[in-house]
Write a protein that holds these residues in place. Structure first.
Motif, PDB file in Angstrom:
ATOM      1  N   ALA A 172       0.822  -1.217   0.000  1.00  0.00           N
ATOM      2  CA  ALA A 172       0.000   0.000   0.000  1.00  0.00           C
ATOM      3  C   ALA A 172       0.850   1.259   0.000  1.00  0.00           C
ATOM      4  CB  ALA A 172      -0.932  -0.005   1.209  1.00  0.00           C
ATOM      5  N   SER A 173       2.090   1.150   0.484  1.00  0.00           N
ATOM      6  CA  SER A 173       2.975   2.317   0.531  1.00  0.00           C
ATOM      7  C   SER A 173       3.907   2.398  -0.674  1.00  0.00           C
ATOM      8  CB  SER A 173       3.822   2.274   1.811  1.00  0.00           C
ATOM      9  OG  SER A 173       4.791   1.225   1.742  1.00  0.00           O
ATOM     10  N   ALA A 174       3.902   1.378  -1.532  1.00  0.00           N
ATOM     11  CA  ALA A 174       4.854   1.304  -2.644  1.00  0.00           C
ATOM     12  C   ALA A 174       4.567   2.398  -3.678  1.00  0.00           C
ATOM     13  CB  ALA A 174       4.788  -0.066  -3.297  1.00  0.00           C
ATOM     14  N   PRO A 175       5.593   3.142  -4.103  1.00  0.00           N
ATOM     15  CA  PRO A 175       5.389   4.281  -5.026  1.00  0.00           C
ATOM     16  C   PRO A 175       5.356   3.857  -6.493  1.00  0.00           C
ATOM     17  CG  PRO A 175       7.688   4.198  -4.340  1.00  0.00           C
ATOM     18  CD  PRO A 175       6.990   3.069  -3.621  1.00  0.00           C
ATOM     19  N   LEU A 176       4.372   3.040  -6.853  1.00  0.00           N
ATOM     20  CA  LEU A 176       4.245   2.591  -8.239  1.00  0.00           C
ATOM     21  C   LEU A 176       3.658   3.693  -9.118  1.00  0.00           C
ATOM     22  CD1 LEU A 176       2.989  -1.057  -7.697  1.00  0.00           C
ATOM     23  CD2 LEU A 176       5.102  -0.394  -8.829  1.00  0.00           C
ATOM     24  N   PRO A 177       3.927   3.652 -10.416  1.00  0.00           N
ATOM     25  CA  PRO A 177       3.342   4.657 -11.320  1.00  0.00           C
ATOM     26  C   PRO A 177       1.821   4.599 -11.307  1.00  0.00           C
ATOM     27  CG  PRO A 177       5.112   3.436 -12.406  1.00  0.00           C
ATOM     28  CD  PRO A 177       4.837   2.735 -11.108  1.00  0.00           C
ATOM     29  N   PRO A 178       1.151   5.718 -11.589  1.00  0.00           N
ATOM     30  CA  PRO A 178      -0.314   5.742 -11.619  1.00  0.00           C
ATOM     31  C   PRO A 178      -0.862   4.692 -12.577  1.00  0.00           C
ATOM     32  CG  PRO A 178       0.572   7.970 -11.761  1.00  0.00           C
ATOM     33  CD  PRO A 178       1.738   7.047 -11.880  1.00  0.00           C
ATOM     34  N   GLY A 179      -1.965   4.056 -12.154  1.00  0.00           N
ATOM     35  CA  GLY A 179      -2.616   3.066 -13.006  1.00  0.00           C
ATOM     36  C   GLY A 179      -2.162   1.645 -12.777  1.00  0.00           C
ATOM     37  N   ILE A 180      -1.064   1.434 -12.026  1.00  0.00           N
ATOM     38  CA  ILE A 180      -0.597   0.075 -11.730  1.00  0.00           C
ATOM     39  C   ILE A 180      -1.060  -0.285 -10.323  1.00  0.00           C
ATOM     40  CG2 ILE A 180       1.415  -1.413 -11.433  1.00  0.00           C
ATOM     41  CD1 ILE A 180       2.877   0.238 -13.485  1.00  0.00           C
ATOM     42  N   PHE A 181      -1.804  -1.368 -10.207  1.00  0.00           N
ATOM     43  CA  PHE A 181      -2.358  -1.802  -8.929  1.00  0.00           C
ATOM     44  C   PHE A 181      -1.230  -2.363  -8.067  1.00  0.00           C
ATOM     45  CE2 PHE A 181      -5.749  -4.737  -6.830  1.00  0.00           C
ATOM     46  CZ  PHE A 181      -5.881  -3.833  -5.782  1.00  0.00           C
ATOM     47  N   GLU A 182      -1.099  -1.817  -6.872  1.00  0.00           N
ATOM     48  CA  GLU A 182       0.013  -2.186  -6.004  1.00  0.00           C
ATOM     49  C   GLU A 182       0.027  -3.665  -5.629  1.00  0.00           C
ATOM     50  OE1 GLU A 182      -0.523   2.166  -5.855  1.00  0.00           O
ATOM     51  OE2 GLU A 182      -1.894   0.453  -5.780  1.00  0.00           O
ATOM     52  N   THR A 194      15.001   5.361 -15.680  1.00  0.00           N
ATOM     53  CA  THR A 194      14.985   6.786 -16.040  1.00  0.00           C
ATOM     54  C   THR A 194      16.306   7.478 -15.708  1.00  0.00           C
ATOM     55  OG1 THR A 194      13.973   7.265 -13.895  1.00  0.00           O
ATOM     56  CG2 THR A 194      12.497   6.986 -15.760  1.00  0.00           C
ATOM     57  N   THR A 195      17.100   6.849 -14.853  1.00  0.00           N
ATOM     58  CA  THR A 195      18.370   7.444 -14.431  1.00  0.00           C
ATOM     59  C   THR A 195      19.460   6.376 -14.522  1.00  0.00           C
ATOM     60  OG1 THR A 195      17.017   8.678 -12.843  1.00  0.00           O
ATOM     61  CG2 THR A 195      19.390   8.917 -12.641  1.00  0.00           C
ATOM     62  N   HIS A 218      18.028  16.316 -11.422  1.00  0.00           N
ATOM     63  CA  HIS A 218      16.742  16.780 -11.938  1.00  0.00           C
ATOM     64  C   HIS A 218      15.896  15.623 -12.464  1.00  0.00           C
ATOM     65  CE1 HIS A 218      18.730  20.751 -11.764  1.00  0.00           C
ATOM     66  NE2 HIS A 218      17.501  21.159 -11.538  1.00  0.00           N
ATOM     67  N   SER A 219      16.543  14.560 -12.912  1.00  0.00           N
ATOM     68  CA  SER A 219      15.795  13.368 -13.296  1.00  0.00           C
ATOM     69  C   SER A 219      15.075  12.786 -12.082  1.00  0.00           C
ATOM     70  CB  SER A 219      16.741  12.324 -13.889  1.00  0.00           C
ATOM     71  OG  SER A 219      16.072  11.103 -14.101  1.00  0.00           O
ATOM     72  N   LEU A 220      15.786  12.668 -10.953  1.00  0.00           N
ATOM     73  CA  LEU A 220      15.164  12.147  -9.732  1.00  0.00           C
ATOM     74  C   LEU A 220      14.065  13.079  -9.240  1.00  0.00           C
ATOM     75  CD1 LEU A 220      18.305  10.854  -7.810  1.00  0.00           C
ATOM     76  CD2 LEU A 220      16.568   9.477  -8.932  1.00  0.00           C
ATOM     77  N   TRP A 221      14.323  14.387  -9.286  1.00  0.00           N
ATOM     78  CA  TRP A 221      13.336  15.346  -8.811  1.00  0.00           C
ATOM     79  C   TRP A 221      12.079  15.378  -9.685  1.00  0.00           C
ATOM     80  CZ3 TRP A 221      17.648  19.495  -7.927  1.00  0.00           C
ATOM     81  CH2 TRP A 221      18.195  19.315  -6.649  1.00  0.00           C
ATOM     82  N   GLY A 222      12.109  14.667 -10.805  1.00  0.00           N
ATOM     83  CA  GLY A 222      10.947  14.647 -11.685  1.00  0.00           C
ATOM     84  C   GLY A 222      10.247  13.309 -11.764  1.00  0.00           C
ATOM     85  N   VAL A 223      10.655  12.336 -10.925  1.00  0.00           N
ATOM     86  CA  VAL A 223      10.127  10.973 -11.028  1.00  0.00           C
ATOM     87  C   VAL A 223       9.195  10.654  -9.866  1.00  0.00           C
ATOM     88  CG1 VAL A 223      10.711   8.518 -11.020  1.00  0.00           C
ATOM     89  CG2 VAL A 223      12.121  10.114 -12.305  1.00  0.00           C
ATOM     90  N   GLY A 224       7.908  10.495 -10.127  1.00  0.00           N
ATOM     91  CA  GLY A 224       6.950   9.995  -9.136  1.00  0.00           C
ATOM     92  C   GLY A 224       7.097  10.631  -7.771  1.00  0.00           C
ATOM     93  N   GLN A 225       7.077   9.784  -6.732  1.00  0.00           N
ATOM     94  CA  GLN A 225       7.201  10.292  -5.376  1.00  0.00           C
ATOM     95  C   GLN A 225       8.617  10.773  -5.055  1.00  0.00           C
ATOM     96  OE1 GLN A 225       5.288   8.182  -2.148  1.00  0.00           O
ATOM     97  NE2 GLN A 225       3.806   7.243  -3.522  1.00  0.00           N
ATOM     98  N   MET A 226       9.595  10.400  -5.889  1.00  0.00           N
ATOM     99  CA  MET A 226      10.947  10.924  -5.706  1.00  0.00           C
ATOM    100  C   MET A 226      10.982  12.435  -5.966  1.00  0.00           C
ATOM    101  SD  MET A 226      13.837   9.696  -4.688  1.00  0.00           S
ATOM    102  CE  MET A 226      13.897   7.963  -5.083  1.00  0.00           C
ATOM    103  N   SER A 227       9.962  12.950  -6.650  1.00  0.00           N
ATOM    104  CA  SER A 227       9.906  14.393  -6.917  1.00  0.00           C
ATOM    105  C   SER A 227       9.735  15.196  -5.627  1.00  0.00           C
ATOM    106  CB  SER A 227       8.766  14.716  -7.888  1.00  0.00           C
ATOM    107  OG  SER A 227       7.516  14.341  -7.338  1.00  0.00           O
ATOM    108  N   PHE A 228       9.306  14.539  -4.518  1.00  0.00           N
ATOM    109  CA  PHE A 228       9.166  15.245  -3.248  1.00  0.00           C
ATOM    110  C   PHE A 228      10.508  15.404  -2.529  1.00  0.00           C
ATOM    111  CE2 PHE A 228       4.960  12.760  -3.241  1.00  0.00           C
ATOM    112  CZ  PHE A 228       4.364  13.703  -4.054  1.00  0.00           C
ATOM    113  N   LEU A 229      11.540  14.741  -3.039  1.00  0.00           N
ATOM    114  CA  LEU A 229      12.860  14.763  -2.406  1.00  0.00           C
ATOM    115  C   LEU A 229      13.381  16.192  -2.293  1.00  0.00           C
ATOM    116  CD1 LEU A 229      15.409  13.166  -1.446  1.00  0.00           C
ATOM    117  CD2 LEU A 229      16.139  13.193  -3.842  1.00  0.00           C
TER     118      LEU A 229
END
Length: 585
Positions: A219-229, A335-336, A371-382
């Protein structure tokens, strides 16, 4: 979970009657901070003198060995299986074809299986029978707005039913049949909520508690939108997750859950939620969130109620975060690709600090990676990232890694940016958007650092006091301690009684730049505890506001901010702490 026999080595059963308000969660909080923490089962939970029938399980992800048992194998082996899938290529030869088919066959387990009945519906309460106060829902901290479900898997689905989602969100109990849904603005649950709001329809929501302990992590896993955890849970388990439809709404939940809370959310109804002592170690302040009207509670005949405590690290979420860190490395490398490894230290509460080992290939490559990390999913909150080269020590061997960084650091290694920040972040001047800091010692363009002329801590403290007195400041230094003095960049922690802002206090200290290299300002007592100093500073800084450069010295404002002293526009939240009276009980 059918039983806890395989965790017997790590299990502690507490049969003393204890209150769900403050007492049980505080014992779990203390247990999580021990050198060898255990899973706790409280068999006689009470609420204000009334005994509740359902035992409470806490600290389920107690330690590394428990994590290994929960996942069924070493995390590195699971990560290798994920990496083989994401790097599939056309096979050459029979052996590669067989291996490729074997890897592809594991995708079968990612498809959940629909079943007609589940043990989660052995007992059913509907309508007027619903009473959330029959569950041992905890109030964890004294300033919390009420009891909160803290380990609830929140299941939702898109308006057309094609997308399924589960997230780990806290849920405040308002009454016997109403819950606050704290899904943050960036989360998938909230995105689905807006579909229903736009359509003017009520949203079905079901909350599962317990079952396979891997559901909690999933439930906490940061999967991309649309993928069921739960697809990832099935992949890890090598077994399809069995789902059953809720009894009063169409949302599917794990058939083996211990407890399920079902209901409907009217998108037009919002209610004040919080405060809540959160995983940042600070309270999150009250804010309006959607409300779930509970239509049914179902459960096993003999269920367990799972809960977790969040607050100042280290706590159970350390191990949830560690599992995510290890298993998502292959996905981040997509992505990185120059990312070799990374670590999210728990005292950086995960989104506040990342240490990345990278293999830069050209000038500015480190900036591109950041900037790649800062733009990826929940890693963007870093918020804060430190990048080291391939020759760096292992990222969790801090006694070796920190000197490696300090041997290469110069003020030129710092770069800042701006982007989205977590909704729980309190340090940015405006909600949801703030400054970010990168430190690049993988590509050392700034030359080698020059060591300072070290002064004893007591002399340094005296000189700072004298400088501020001469400036007419009312702030006073309280304590000072220097760490890593055998490197070119000693780190000096300075605690102060704060009466002026850092923008006033720090520039005059530039006259000490021959004696200082990295100075961190605190107005809280972490000078003697560098682990908690990292927690405090990474929580409190904004990259575009709190870094001061006086080459070759860098100063960091890690203090709590206020409207009166710092002209900070938002309310600064209190620390998550408890009083001596609760500890005494």
């Amino acid at each position: 979970m059918k039983d806890f026999s395989k965790f017997s080595k790590f299990l502690k059963t507490i049969s003393t009657p204890l209150d769900v308000e403050l007492e049980i969660p505080h014992l779990a909080y203390l247990e999580a901070k021990k050198e060898e923490p255990k899973i706790l089962i409280f068999t006689r939970p009470h609420r204000r003198g009334k005994e509740l029938k359902i035992p409470v399980v806490m600290n389920l992800y107690a330690n590394g060995e428990v994590v290994r048992e929960i996942f069924g194998e070493e995390l590195e082996k699971i990560a290798n299986r994920i990496e083989k899938l994401v790097k599939l290529r056309p096979p050459s030869g029979w052996s590669e074809k067989i291996e490729t088919l074997k890897n592809l066959s594991t995708l079968y387990y990612t498809i959940p299986k629909r079943v007609k009945k589940g043990v989660c519906q052995e007992v059913i309460f509907r309508g007027d029978e619903v009473d959330l106060f029959q569950l041992p829902i905890l109030k964890t901290w004294e300033l919390d707005g009420g009891p909160f479900i803290t380990a609830g898997q929140v299941y939702t689905r898109s308006l057309d039913g094609k997308i399924k989602n589960v997230g780990l969100y806290r849920l405040q109990v308002y009454s016997k049949n109403r819950l606050g849904l704290h899904w943050q603005i960036h989360k998938d649950g909230n995105h689905l909520f807006w579909e229903y709001k736009k359509a003017g329809k009520k949203m079905p929501v079901s909350i599962a508690i317990g079952g396979d302990p891997l559901y909690l992590w999933g439930a906490s896993a940061p999967l991309p939108p649309g993928i069921f955890e739960l697809a990832l849970v099935g992949f890890i388990r090598k077994k399809r997750v069995e789902l059953v439809e809720s009894v009063t709404n169409p949302v599917e939940v794990p058939a083996d859950a211990d407890i399920v809370i079902e209901g409907w959310c009217d998108p037009e109804k919002m209610e004040l939620e919080g405060m809540f002592g959160d995983h940042t170690g600070y309270y999150t302040l009250p804010e309006y969130f959607p409300v779930l009207e509970v239509s049914a509670i179902t459960m096993k005949k003999n269920p367990y109620y799972y809960a977790t405590v969040v607050g100042k690290p280290p706590l159970e979420d350390k191990w949830l975060g560690y599992a995510t860190e290890r298993l998502f490395l292959p996905l981040l490398k997509l992505t990185t690709p120059a990312l070799v490894d990374y670590a999210l230290p728990e005292n950086g509460v995960f989104h506040n600090l990342l240490i990345g080992k990278i293999a830069p290939r050209y000038p500015g490559h480190s900036l591109q990676i950041a900037h790649s990390l800062w733009g990826v999913g929940q890693m963007s909150f870093l918020k804060n990232a430190i990048f080291v080269g391939e020759d760096a020590p292992p990222l969790r061997e801090y006694e070796k890694l920190i000197p490696y960084i300090l041997e290469r650091f110069t003020p030129d290694a710092i770069f800042t940016s701006q982007g989205v920040v977590d909704q729980l972040d309190h340090s940015s001047s405006q909600p949801l958007v703030g400054g970010k800091i990168g430190v690049d010692v993988a590509q050392t363009a700034g030359g080698r650092p020059t060591p300072p002329q070290l002064l004893p801590d007591r002399i340094l403290l005296s000189q700072i006091s004298q400088i501020w007195e001469e400036m007419g400041f009312f702030s006073r230094p309280v304590a000072l301690k220097t760490y890593f003095s055998d490197t070119p960049n000693p780190i000096t922690l300075l605690q102060i009684e704060k009466r002026e802002s850092a923008s006033q206090l720090l520039p005059p200290l530039a006259q000490l730049k021959n004696h200082l290299r990295i100075l961190a300002l605190l107005n809280t007592p972490e000078v003697e505890n560098p682990y908690m100093a990292v927690w405090r500073i990474t929580n409190n800084i904004d990259g575009e506001r709190d870094i001061y450069r006086f080459d070759p010295m860098v100063a960091i404002d890690g203090t709590n901010k206020s409207r009166e002293i710092d002209n900070f526009p938002r309310e600064w939240p209190p620390d998550v702490d408890t009083t001596p009276e609760v500890i005494g009980k």
